[in-house]
Design a protein around this motif. Structure first.
Motif, PDB file in Angstrom:
ATOM      1  N   GLU A 106       4.617  -1.342  13.326  1.00 30.96           N
ATOM      2  CA  GLU A 106       3.400  -0.733  13.836  1.00 30.96           C
ATOM      3  C   GLU A 106       2.908  -1.438  15.099  1.00 30.96           C
ATOM      4  O   GLU A 106       2.376  -0.806  16.005  1.00 30.96           O
ATOM      5  CB  GLU A 106       2.323  -0.805  12.753  1.00 30.96           C
ATOM      6  CG  GLU A 106       1.057  -0.079  13.091  1.00 30.96           C
ATOM      7  CD  GLU A 106       0.070  -0.161  11.942  1.00 30.96           C
ATOM      8  OE1 GLU A 106      -0.975  -0.790  12.126  1.00 30.96           O
ATOM      9  OE2 GLU A 106       0.359   0.401  10.870  1.00 30.96           O
ATOM     10  N   SER A 107       3.100  -2.740  15.173  1.00 28.39           N
ATOM     11  CA  SER A 107       2.633  -3.478  16.352  1.00 28.39           C
ATOM     12  C   SER A 107       3.382  -3.039  17.609  1.00 28.39           C
ATOM     13  O   SER A 107       2.784  -2.934  18.684  1.00 28.39           O
ATOM     14  CB  SER A 107       2.787  -4.979  16.138  1.00 28.39           C
ATOM     15  OG  SER A 107       4.159  -5.323  16.038  1.00 28.39           O
ATOM     16  N   CYS A 108       4.650  -2.745  17.500  1.00 31.84           N
ATOM     17  CA  CYS A 108       5.408  -2.249  18.654  1.00 31.84           C
ATOM     18  C   CYS A 108       4.939  -0.859  19.065  1.00 31.84           C
ATOM     19  O   CYS A 108       4.821  -0.557  20.248  1.00 31.84           O
ATOM     20  CB  CYS A 108       6.896  -2.197  18.317  1.00 31.84           C
ATOM     21  SG  CYS A 108       7.617  -3.778  17.915  1.00 31.84           S
ATOM     22  N   CYS A 109       4.658  -0.031  18.087  1.00 28.96           N
ATOM     23  CA  CYS A 109       4.186   1.332  18.385  1.00 28.96           C
ATOM     24  C   CYS A 109       2.829   1.305  19.065  1.00 28.96           C
ATOM     25  O   CYS A 109       2.572   2.078  19.978  1.00 28.96           O
ATOM     26  CB  CYS A 109       4.098   2.151  17.105  1.00 28.96           C
ATOM     27  SG  CYS A 109       5.687   2.484  16.354  1.00 28.96           S
ATOM     28  N   PHE A 110       1.937   0.430  18.630  1.00 29.27           N
ATOM     29  CA  PHE A 110       0.600   0.390  19.209  1.00 29.27           C
ATOM     30  C   PHE A 110       0.650   0.031  20.685  1.00 29.27           C
ATOM     31  O   PHE A 110      -0.034   0.655  21.503  1.00 29.27           O
ATOM     32  CB  PHE A 110      -0.285  -0.610  18.468  1.00 29.27           C
ATOM     33  CG  PHE A 110      -1.636  -0.762  19.101  1.00 29.27           C
ATOM     34  CD1 PHE A 110      -2.560   0.265  19.017  1.00 29.27           C
ATOM     35  CD2 PHE A 110      -1.969  -1.900  19.801  1.00 29.27           C
ATOM     36  CE1 PHE A 110      -3.801   0.144  19.614  1.00 29.27           C
ATOM     37  CE2 PHE A 110      -3.197  -2.029  20.403  1.00 29.27           C
ATOM     38  CZ  PHE A 110      -4.122  -1.002  20.303  1.00 29.27           C
ATOM     39  N   ALA A 111       1.461  -0.944  21.057  1.00 28.91           N
ATOM     40  CA  ALA A 111       1.559  -1.324  22.467  1.00 28.91           C
ATOM     41  C   ALA A 111       2.081  -0.171  23.315  1.00 28.91           C
ATOM     42  O   ALA A 111       1.591   0.073  24.427  1.00 28.91           O
ATOM     43  CB  ALA A 111       2.460  -2.544  22.606  1.00 28.91           C
ATOM     44  N   THR A 112       3.040   0.550  22.806  1.00 26.19           N
ATOM     45  CA  THR A 112       3.593   1.690  23.538  1.00 26.19           C
ATOM     46  C   THR A 112       2.571   2.810  23.671  1.00 26.19           C
ATOM     47  O   THR A 112       2.378   3.364  24.759  1.00 26.19           O
ATOM     48  CB  THR A 112       4.845   2.219  22.819  1.00 26.19           C
ATOM     49  OG1 THR A 112       5.770   1.142  22.649  1.00 26.19           O
ATOM     50  CG2 THR A 112       5.492   3.329  23.605  1.00 26.19           C
ATOM     51  N   ILE A 113       1.900   3.136  22.593  1.00 26.75           N
ATOM     52  CA  ILE A 113       0.897   4.196  22.626  1.00 26.75           C
ATOM     53  C   ILE A 113      -0.248   3.821  23.555  1.00 26.75           C
ATOM     54  O   ILE A 113      -0.719   4.635  24.348  1.00 26.75           O
ATOM     55  CB  ILE A 113       0.370   4.482  21.205  1.00 26.75           C
ATOM     56  CG1 ILE A 113       1.468   5.123  20.370  1.00 26.75           C
ATOM     57  CG2 ILE A 113      -0.864   5.373  21.231  1.00 26.75           C
ATOM     58  CD1 ILE A 113       1.146   5.203  18.898  1.00 26.75           C
ATOM     59  N   PHE A 114      -0.702   2.587  23.493  1.00 26.02           N
ATOM     60  CA  PHE A 114      -1.807   2.128  24.331  1.00 26.02           C
ATOM     61  C   PHE A 114      -1.448   2.267  25.805  1.00 26.02           C
ATOM     62  O   PHE A 114      -2.223   2.783  26.608  1.00 26.02           O
ATOM     63  CB  PHE A 114      -2.132   0.669  23.987  1.00 26.02           C
ATOM     64  CG  PHE A 114      -3.447   0.202  24.510  1.00 26.02           C
ATOM     65  CD1 PHE A 114      -4.616   0.478  23.814  1.00 26.02           C
ATOM     66  CD2 PHE A 114      -3.531  -0.514  25.684  1.00 26.02           C
ATOM     67  CE1 PHE A 114      -5.832   0.047  24.289  1.00 26.02           C
ATOM     68  CE2 PHE A 114      -4.749  -0.938  26.164  1.00 26.02           C
ATOM     69  CZ  PHE A 114      -5.899  -0.662  25.460  1.00 26.02           C
ATOM     70  N   THR A 115      -0.248   1.843  26.174  1.00 29.15           N
ATOM     71  CA  THR A 115       0.190   1.917  27.566  1.00 29.15           C
ATOM     72  C   THR A 115       0.350   3.360  28.028  1.00 29.15           C
ATOM     73  O   THR A 115      -0.088   3.719  29.126  1.00 29.15           O
ATOM     74  CB  THR A 115       1.532   1.177  27.734  1.00 29.15           C
ATOM     75  OG1 THR A 115       1.383  -0.154  27.246  1.00 29.15           O
ATOM     76  CG2 THR A 115       1.950   1.123  29.164  1.00 29.15           C
TER      77      THR A 115
END
Length: 66
Positions: A9-18
């Protein structure tokens, strides 16, 4: 299993945020505020919902809090 889910989930959040902030131009700061408010809603409403379930004994009432 929870640790694995949080790591993914932490990897997905950074991608979605960007991706969500890309192309906002002068509205970038407002977009950041909205994204962070959406994330912190889970931090606020989860304990409230838990307290309602503990008090009432039914999860149906807890969904009224958000």
């Amino acid at each position: 299993m929870i640790v694995l889910a949080l790591c993914l989930e932490s990897c997905c959040f950074a991608t979605i945020f960007t991706l969500r902030l890309c192309g906002l131009g002068r509205h970038t700061k407002f977009g950041e505020y909205l994204l962070l408010a959406a994330i912190s809603g889970g931090m606020v409403f989860t304990p409230i919902m838990e307290a309602i379930v503990d008090k009432k004994g039914a999860a149906t009432w807890a969904w009224l809090s958000p």
